[in-house]
Design a protein around this motif. Structure first.
Motif, mmCIF file in Angstrom:
data_model
loop_
_atom_site.group_PDB
_atom_site.id
_atom_site.type_symbol
_atom_site.label_atom_id
_atom_site.label_comp_id
_atom_site.label_asym_id
_atom_site.label_seq_id
_atom_site.Cartn_x
_atom_site.Cartn_y
_atom_site.Cartn_z
ATOM 1 N N PRO B 135 26.106 27.289 3.108
ATOM 2 C CA PRO B 135 27.124 27.858 2.211
ATOM 3 C C PRO B 135 28.344 28.413 2.939
ATOM 4 O O PRO B 135 29.412 28.536 2.334
ATOM 5 C CB PRO B 135 26.368 28.969 1.476
ATOM 6 N N HIS B 136 28.191 28.737 4.220
ATOM 7 C CA HIS B 136 29.348 29.267 4.943
ATOM 8 C C HIS B 136 30.231 28.161 5.507
ATOM 9 O O HIS B 136 31.368 28.398 5.875
ATOM 10 C CB HIS B 136 28.891 30.192 6.073
ATOM 11 N N LEU B 137 29.680 26.951 5.606
ATOM 12 C CA LEU B 137 30.456 25.841 6.159
ATOM 13 C C LEU B 137 31.409 25.268 5.125
ATOM 14 O O LEU B 137 32.556 24.963 5.431
ATOM 15 C CB LEU B 137 29.511 24.731 6.643
ATOM 16 N N ASP B 138 30.929 25.126 3.894
ATOM 17 C CA ASP B 138 31.752 24.508 2.862
ATOM 18 C C ASP B 138 31.431 25.153 1.519
ATOM 19 O O ASP B 138 30.264 25.353 1.187
ATOM 20 C CB ASP B 138 31.452 22.998 2.806
ATOM 21 N N PHE B 141 28.712 23.961 -0.930
ATOM 22 C CA PHE B 141 27.291 24.245 -0.710
ATOM 23 C C PHE B 141 26.820 25.480 -1.477
ATOM 24 O O PHE B 141 25.632 25.806 -1.474
ATOM 25 C CB PHE B 141 27.007 24.414 0.776
ATOM 26 N N ASN B 142 27.748 26.220 -2.097
ATOM 27 C CA ASN B 142 27.333 27.314 -2.967
ATOM 28 C C ASN B 142 26.912 26.793 -4.340
ATOM 29 O O ASN B 142 26.335 27.538 -5.129
ATOM 30 C CB ASN B 142 28.474 28.318 -3.134
ATOM 31 N N TRP B 143 27.263 25.555 -4.612
ATOM 32 C CA TRP B 143 26.829 24.893 -5.856
ATOM 33 C C TRP B 143 26.139 23.594 -5.421
ATOM 34 O O TRP B 143 26.639 22.490 -5.664
ATOM 35 C CB TRP B 143 28.040 24.579 -6.735
ATOM 36 N N PRO B 144 24.981 23.683 -4.774
ATOM 37 C CA PRO B 144 24.470 22.512 -4.046
ATOM 38 C C PRO B 144 23.631 21.541 -4.872
ATOM 39 O O PRO B 144 23.078 20.599 -4.313
ATOM 40 C CB PRO B 144 23.601 23.168 -2.970
ATOM 41 N N GLY B 145 23.527 21.764 -6.181
ATOM 42 C CA GLY B 145 22.569 20.988 -6.976
ATOM 43 C C GLY B 145 22.701 19.482 -6.828
ATOM 44 O O GLY B 145 21.701 18.778 -6.686
ATOM 45 N N PHE B 146 23.927 18.986 -6.855
ATOM 46 C CA PHE B 146 24.098 17.538 -6.745
ATOM 47 C C PHE B 146 23.588 17.032 -5.398
ATOM 48 O O PHE B 146 22.943 15.978 -5.324
ATOM 49 C CB PHE B 146 25.578 17.160 -6.921
ATOM 50 N N PHE B 147 23.858 17.783 -4.344
ATOM 51 C CA PHE B 147 23.468 17.330 -3.004
ATOM 52 C C PHE B 147 21.943 17.389 -2.828
ATOM 53 O O PHE B 147 21.355 16.509 -2.197
ATOM 54 C CB PHE B 147 24.174 18.165 -1.931
ATOM 55 N N THR B 148 21.330 18.418 -3.402
ATOM 56 C CA THR B 148 19.868 18.492 -3.292
ATOM 57 C C THR B 148 19.218 17.371 -4.108
ATOM 58 O O THR B 148 18.243 16.763 -3.665
ATOM 59 C CB THR B 148 19.336 19.864 -3.770
ATOM 60 N N THR B 339 26.242 32.598 -5.358
ATOM 61 C CA THR B 339 27.437 32.089 -4.671
ATOM 62 C C THR B 339 28.135 33.196 -3.874
ATOM 63 O O THR B 339 29.331 33.108 -3.628
ATOM 64 C CB THR B 339 28.436 31.465 -5.668
ATOM 65 N N VAL B 340 27.367 34.208 -3.500
ATOM 66 C CA VAL B 340 27.962 35.349 -2.784
ATOM 67 C C VAL B 340 28.726 34.909 -1.523
ATOM 68 O O VAL B 340 29.834 35.383 -1.280
ATOM 69 C CB VAL B 340 26.873 36.393 -2.436
ATOM 70 N N PRO B 341 28.172 33.992 -0.701
ATOM 71 C CA PRO B 341 28.919 33.605 0.498
ATOM 72 C C PRO B 341 30.306 33.060 0.176
ATOM 73 O O PRO B 341 31.212 33.168 0.987
ATOM 74 C CB PRO B 341 28.042 32.513 1.130
ATOM 75 N N TYR B 342 30.464 32.475 -1.016
ATOM 76 C CA TYR B 342 31.789 31.949 -1.365
ATOM 77 C C TYR B 342 32.701 33.054 -1.879
ATOM 78 O O TYR B 342 33.762 33.314 -1.320
ATOM 79 C CB TYR B 342 31.660 30.847 -2.417
ATOM 80 N N TRP B 343 32.268 33.736 -2.950
ATOM 81 C CA TRP B 343 33.228 34.633 -3.586
ATOM 82 C C TRP B 343 33.513 35.890 -2.783
ATOM 83 O O TRP B 343 34.549 36.524 -2.961
ATOM 84 C CB TRP B 343 32.868 34.945 -5.040
ATOM 85 N N HIS B 346 36.605 34.753 -1.152
ATOM 86 C CA HIS B 346 37.587 33.905 -1.842
ATOM 87 C C HIS B 346 37.926 34.428 -3.234
ATOM 88 O O HIS B 346 38.165 33.640 -4.145
ATOM 89 C CB HIS B 346 37.063 32.479 -1.963
ATOM 90 N N LEU B 347 37.928 35.736 -3.422
ATOM 91 C CA LEU B 347 38.226 36.265 -4.749
ATOM 92 C C LEU B 347 39.625 35.851 -5.192
ATOM 93 O O LEU B 347 39.855 35.561 -6.370
ATOM 94 C CB LEU B 347 38.099 37.796 -4.748
ATOM 95 N N GLU B 348 40.549 35.813 -4.240
ATOM 96 C CA GLU B 348 41.914 35.414 -4.573
ATOM 97 C C GLU B 348 41.947 33.972 -5.098
ATOM 98 O O GLU B 348 42.606 33.660 -6.084
ATOM 99 C CB GLU B 348 42.790 35.560 -3.323
ATOM 100 N N ALA B 349 41.186 33.089 -4.407
ATOM 101 C CA ALA B 349 41.159 31.682 -4.837
ATOM 102 C C ALA B 349 40.537 31.539 -6.221
ATOM 103 O O ALA B 349 40.932 30.688 -7.012
ATOM 104 C CB ALA B 349 40.366 30.848 -3.842
#
Lengths: 130, 619
Positions: B135-138, B141-148, B339-343, B346-349
């Motif tokens: 999740p820290h790389l991309d 990966f915080n929404w990984p369902g499709f990849f899994t 999705t904590v590693p993302y938000w 990235h709160l601004e995004a």
């Protein structure tokens, strides 16, 4: 009106309504066998992917006895993909990653739904008549 | 009177008419097969080297246009004939259209297109190998369902990775979308012709290109299925709607008068399908399973689903009035906990563009008109196509309402995605997504422009008009969808260079490119440090490249390739010849050593600083 072909026949032949769940059970056994025997991908890719994309959801949706069959099938595809997605993601989060385990879980879901439908279709017509 | 007793002169016209019908029927049955064979033949004759700045369209051959024209004429004559062609035949036409539209690039190009799809293969490969996410790389990966899901499915299927699925994913997904759109249109239209027309027009109108191997393609199917279930099985009965007072509200009455619509047209809506309590509960469980899967696999689609369901509930076209609240709770719970590693960074995004509608429109439309002349033309065609679909849909909606068929559910669903403009710019892609999310409902409304046509003359006019719109859509489709093909195609020589890199670069090395348009990361996503990451443009001057590479003591590799140059010049607006000029500078600088080369790509390593200094003194 109850069609003759739908009547349960305890002496052997299955009623027509019982065939879909039986096929679901057979398909589950077949894909698990293909994976357990590690059959080359050229042979097993199409059946396994087709099973994952259609069967678990379709087996569950059939229990709902929806009036619109084509839309029910499309809903089955959606539910199959959703169940596969949730099972695989749960394995990652629970650190239980194993594609075979995931497939087995989905086969179990489909088989349970198929068994429920099979029991319902083999039950005497009294319930339906009432 | 039987034929046997008729006068021979009177029987001849009837026999001729029967022969005509038989010939027409034979032509209908032959058309899809002939169009498919001709189209595939033409695509195989096309050369990927002829793809220019307008994209794939410059590589297409006249025979291909002939195949599409034959298919279109056959389909419209079949649909709008007084006795329409059988459904299975019309479905065959649609399948061939989907193959020719969405398989064209796959057949012409030697490798599956679109580097984002290759990257998703890499994400799935990482999950399959490790059973973990990064999740820290991309952010994805915080929404990984499709990849899994892809990891589990491909490994269970005995495939080494998901690359073989890339090429035909758009065809399969569009057939799935089309089937759902057809059922939706069929459920809200009084005759099947409207549904067939909606399905036919949906395919070329779906130029957005979000149907490749990725989370959004799968989630679009979730979106369509979920909303179709609500529209078909959870709509209130007309009596219920009237009791609640919506259809007799004075505001709607004033609006109807302003639009010159007949009195109370909104009452004439399709009857809901009757379901038992158990079936309804099971359907609601299916809806929740699908929504949860969507929440776990994509950032934007669940927001669009909540907006659409809320619009249905507000318009009182969904009996599950509290469903939007429940879906919102599921969405917020997932984002809050998983999705904590993302938000957290990235709160601004996530929330920076809330309410900034003009900024979102600017980044989604105005700022996209850039790059070379060809790319600017492609963007303008896309905008024109989008506006044309919306205007035609508005005209179709007006015609449906004038005919006394209320479509508040369709209108609500077509309008709901526009709420996304007020919430998220989505990296400048919000307008594209709004178009995609509203399209299924827009085409249902649009199809009402051509059906029903009750009289023979009006049917001919409708067939000609629908054929013209379809031809215009199809032509625009190839420019709008494949307009970026000069850099969205994956060149075999670029892949060969990446293969060499993976075979020779030690783990941990930095791999540097000047743009992001490199077909790497379809494996080994964690093994190397990739530059640029998350940006279109990497270090693009000689000093910047050298500085980037000197940071890595373990060794860095510079990949220069034609795919990158075309991307920079066509999309990022770099001057023509920029890439070749940069490569010439690299070669002449004396600071880099060429370690691999093929006609389209080369790889360099830095010479040690001490050697460079010695060489400089010698000079």
């Amino acid at each position: 009106m109850t069609r003759i072909a739908d009547d349960p026949r305890p002496w052997g032949r299955l009623p027509r309504r019982a065939w879909p769940p039986v096929l679901v059970l057979l398909a589950g056994g077949a894909v698990l066998t293909l994976v357990l025997l590690d059959v080359p991908g050229v042979v097993r890719a199409a059946p396994v992917l087709a099973y994952l994309a259609v069967v678990p959801g379709a087996a569950c949706v059939r229990l709902l006895r929806l009036p619109d069959r084509p839309l029910g099938l499309l809903l089955g595809v959606g539910v199959s993909l959703a169940l596969g997605l949730l099972v695989s993601q749960a394995m990652v989060y629970l650190r239980l990653w194993s594609p075979l385990r995931g497939l087995a879980a989905l086969v179990a879901v489909a088989s349970l739904a198929a068994c429920a439908e099979l029991l319902r279709s083999l039950r005497p017509a009294a319930g339906r008549a009432s | 009177m039987s034929a046997g007793t008729a006068h021979p002169a009177a029987a001849r016209p009837r026999r001729l008419a029967a022969w005509g019908e038989a010939a027409l029927s034979a032509a209908w049955w032959a058309a899809p097969a002939v169009a498919l064979l001709l189209g595939l033949h033409a695509l195989r004759l096309s050369d990927a080297a002829e793809i220019g700045s307008l994209g794939l369209v410059t590589a297409l051959r006249p025979e291909f246009c002939g195949a599409l024209a034959l298919l279109t004429i056959s389909f419209f004559s079949g649909v709008l004939h007084p006795r329409p062609a059988p459904g299975v035949l019309l479905a065959a036409h649609v399948v061939v259209l989907a193959v020719l539209l969405f398989g064209a690039a796959t057949i012409i190009e030697p490798l599956p297109r679109f580097i984002s799809g290759w990257l998703h293969v890499g994400f799935a490969d990482y999950v399959a190998r490790t059973g973990e996410t990064l999740p820290h790389l991309d952010a994805r990966f915080n929404w990984p369902g499709f990849f899994t899901l892809a990891a589990m499915a491909t490994r269970a299927a005995g495939m080494p990775d998901a690359l073989p699925l890339l090429g035909w994913t758009p065809v399969v997904l569009n057939l799935l979308y089309g089937a759902i759109v057809f059922r939706l249109a069929r459920a809200v239209s009084p005759e099947p012709r409207t549904a067939w027309l909606a399905l036919w027009l949906f395919l070329p109108a779906n130029w957005v290109g979000q149907d490749y191997f990725g989370p959004q393609g799968l989630n679009y199917a979730f979106y369509l299925i979920l909303l179709t279930v609500l529209v078909v099985w959870f709509r209130p009965s007309p009596a219920d709607r009237t009791r609640r007072g919506l259809d007799v509200s004075p505001r709607l009455a004033r609006l109807r008068d302003a639009l010159r619509l007949p009195a109370a047209p909104l009452l004439h809506e399709p009857e809901p399908a009757r379901l038992g309590r158990g079936s309804a509960a099971g359907l609601m469980a299916a809806v929740l399973v699908i929504f949860t899967a969507s929440t776990a696999s994509h950032q934007l689609t669940p927001v669009a689903i909540v907006a659409a369901v809320a619009a249905l509930a507000l318009a009182r076209r969904c009996t599950a009035r509290s469903l939007p609240v429940l879906l919102g709770v599921i969405l917020v719970a997932y984002i809050s906990y998983l999705t904590v590693p993302y938000w957290s960074g990235h709160l601004e995004a996530m929330f920076g563009s809330v309410g900034n509608v003009t900024g979102t429109i600017s980044s989604g439309a105005v700022q996209r008109v850039r790059g070379d002349d060809g790319h600017r033309a492609v963007v303008l065609v896309r905008l024109g196509f989008t506006v044309a679909v919306w205007l035609l849909a508005a005209a179709g909606a007006w015609r449906r309402l004038r005919a006394g068929r209320g479509d508040l559910a369709m209108l609500a669903l077509a309008g709901a995605p526009f709420a996304v403009l007020a919430l998220q710019s989505y990296g400048g892609e919000a307008i594209l997504r709004v178009y995609a999310f509203s399209l299924p409902f827009m085409v249902v409304l649009l199809a009402a422009l051509f059906a029903p046509a009750r009289h023979a003359r009006s049917r001919v006019v409708a067939a000609v008009a629908a054929g013209a719109v379809s031809a215009a859509f199809t032509a625009a489709f190839f420019v709008a969808r494949y307009g970026n093909e000069s850099f969205e195609q994956v060149r075999p020589n670029d892949v060969l260079a990446v293969d060499w890199l993976y075979a020779h670069a030690p783990p941990g090395a930095t791999l540097v490119a000047v743009t992001s348009n490199v077909p790497w990361r379809s494996r080994h996503i964690e093994r190397y440090a990739y530059r640029p990451l998350g940006l279109d443009l990497g270090p693009s001057t000689l000093p910047a490249i050298e500085q980037e590479m000197r940071r890595d003591a373990e060794g860095a590799y510079l990949v220069l390739s034609r795919g990158q140059y075309v991307f920079a010049e066509s999309y990022l607006g770099m001057p023509a010849g920029w890439g070749e000029q940069l490569e010439l500078q690299v070669r002449r600088s004396g600071r880099f050593r060429l370690v691999y080369a093929n006609p389209d790509a080369s790889i360099y390593v830095l010479l040690p600083a001490s050697k460079v200094e010695t060489d400089d003194k010698d000079r």
